[in-house]
Design a protein around this motif. Sequence first.
Motif, mmCIF file in Angstrom:
data_model
loop_
_atom_site.group_PDB
_atom_site.id
_atom_site.type_symbol
_atom_site.label_atom_id
_atom_site.label_comp_id
_atom_site.label_asym_id
_atom_site.label_seq_id
_atom_site.Cartn_x
_atom_site.Cartn_y
_atom_site.Cartn_z
ATOM 1 N N MET A 74 20.231 -75.245 72.816
ATOM 2 C CA MET A 74 20.128 -76.656 72.330
ATOM 3 C C MET A 74 19.894 -76.900 70.933
ATOM 4 O O MET A 74 18.692 -76.314 70.838
ATOM 5 N N LYS A 75 20.037 -77.687 70.103
ATOM 6 C CA LYS A 75 19.526 -77.934 68.715
ATOM 7 C C LYS A 75 18.523 -78.763 69.031
ATOM 8 O O LYS A 75 18.250 -79.779 69.878
ATOM 9 N N LYS A 76 17.616 -78.498 67.941
ATOM 10 C CA LYS A 76 16.317 -79.395 67.808
ATOM 11 C C LYS A 76 16.270 -80.383 66.868
ATOM 12 O O LYS A 76 16.715 -80.204 65.813
ATOM 13 N N LEU A 77 15.947 -81.623 67.148
ATOM 14 C CA LEU A 77 15.941 -82.835 66.498
ATOM 15 C C LEU A 77 14.570 -83.330 66.455
ATOM 16 O O LEU A 77 13.794 -83.812 67.543
ATOM 17 N N LEU A 78 14.035 -83.646 65.156
ATOM 18 C CA LEU A 78 12.893 -84.332 64.975
ATOM 19 C C LEU A 78 13.083 -85.943 64.700
ATOM 20 O O LEU A 78 13.619 -85.984 63.883
ATOM 21 N N ILE A 79 12.315 -86.800 65.397
ATOM 22 C CA ILE A 79 12.463 -88.248 65.061
ATOM 23 C C ILE A 79 11.062 -88.472 64.839
ATOM 24 O O ILE A 79 9.964 -88.606 65.397
ATOM 25 N N VAL A 80 11.190 -89.458 63.621
ATOM 26 C CA VAL A 80 9.868 -89.877 63.066
ATOM 27 C C VAL A 80 10.040 -91.395 63.054
ATOM 28 O O VAL A 80 10.882 -91.870 62.177
ATOM 29 N N ASP A 81 9.162 -92.284 63.663
ATOM 30 C CA ASP A 81 9.218 -93.653 63.673
ATOM 31 C C ASP A 81 7.695 -93.796 64.048
ATOM 32 O O ASP A 81 7.403 -93.378 64.972
ATOM 33 N N ASP A 82 7.100 -95.159 63.282
ATOM 34 C CA ASP A 82 6.036 -95.475 63.807
ATOM 35 C C ASP A 82 6.112 -96.486 64.784
ATOM 36 O O ASP A 82 4.859 -97.166 65.218
ATOM 37 N N ASN A 83 7.313 -97.048 65.009
ATOM 38 C CA ASN A 83 7.540 -98.105 66.049
ATOM 39 C C ASN A 83 7.596 -97.548 67.376
ATOM 40 O O ASN A 83 8.914 -96.680 67.501
ATOM 41 N N LEU A 84 6.625 -97.178 68.072
ATOM 42 C CA LEU A 84 6.524 -96.480 69.349
ATOM 43 C C LEU A 84 7.764 -96.748 70.371
ATOM 44 O O LEU A 84 8.248 -95.945 70.875
ATOM 45 N N ASP A 85 8.061 -98.134 70.288
ATOM 46 C CA ASP A 85 9.068 -98.545 71.549
ATOM 47 C C ASP A 85 10.549 -98.005 70.772
ATOM 48 O O ASP A 85 11.097 -97.492 71.588
ATOM 49 N N TYR A 86 10.740 -98.200 69.502
ATOM 50 C CA TYR A 86 11.857 -97.694 68.940
ATOM 51 C C TYR A 86 11.970 -96.159 68.951
ATOM 52 O O TYR A 86 13.034 -95.762 69.386
#
Length: 117
Positions: free
Chosen positions: A1-13
């Motif tokens: 499975m491919k690995k995706l890093l998601i970066v966001d400081d809005n923890l809900d989003y």
Amino acid sequence: MKKLLIVDDNLDYLGLLVSVFEKHFEVYEASGVKEALSVLEDKEIDAICSDFNLRDGTGLGLLKEIRQKNLTVPFLLMSGDDGRMLEKKAKQYGGVFCCKTHYDFLAKVRELVNIET
């Protein structure tokens, strides 16, 4: 499975994005630049999806930094603003820009991971 890093400081989003994409990818999350760089030190990531405005910098700054480290991982810069300037800057460093509210946002992330790697 491919690995995706998601970066966001809005923890809900961030949580919302993780729940959507974990069905298709192995998802890693970070709430800022430093945390994202830490993940990149430990994991081989197939693509990064980062918000522009972060508490400890910007997604564009993260993109620049990973390119300076010669990491060629596909990168999607996202923002709630539909900015032409951000699109140009992201392209300058080999990234792609997408507004978070565009109807094709999820498709752009899937395309980034599946085609670019």
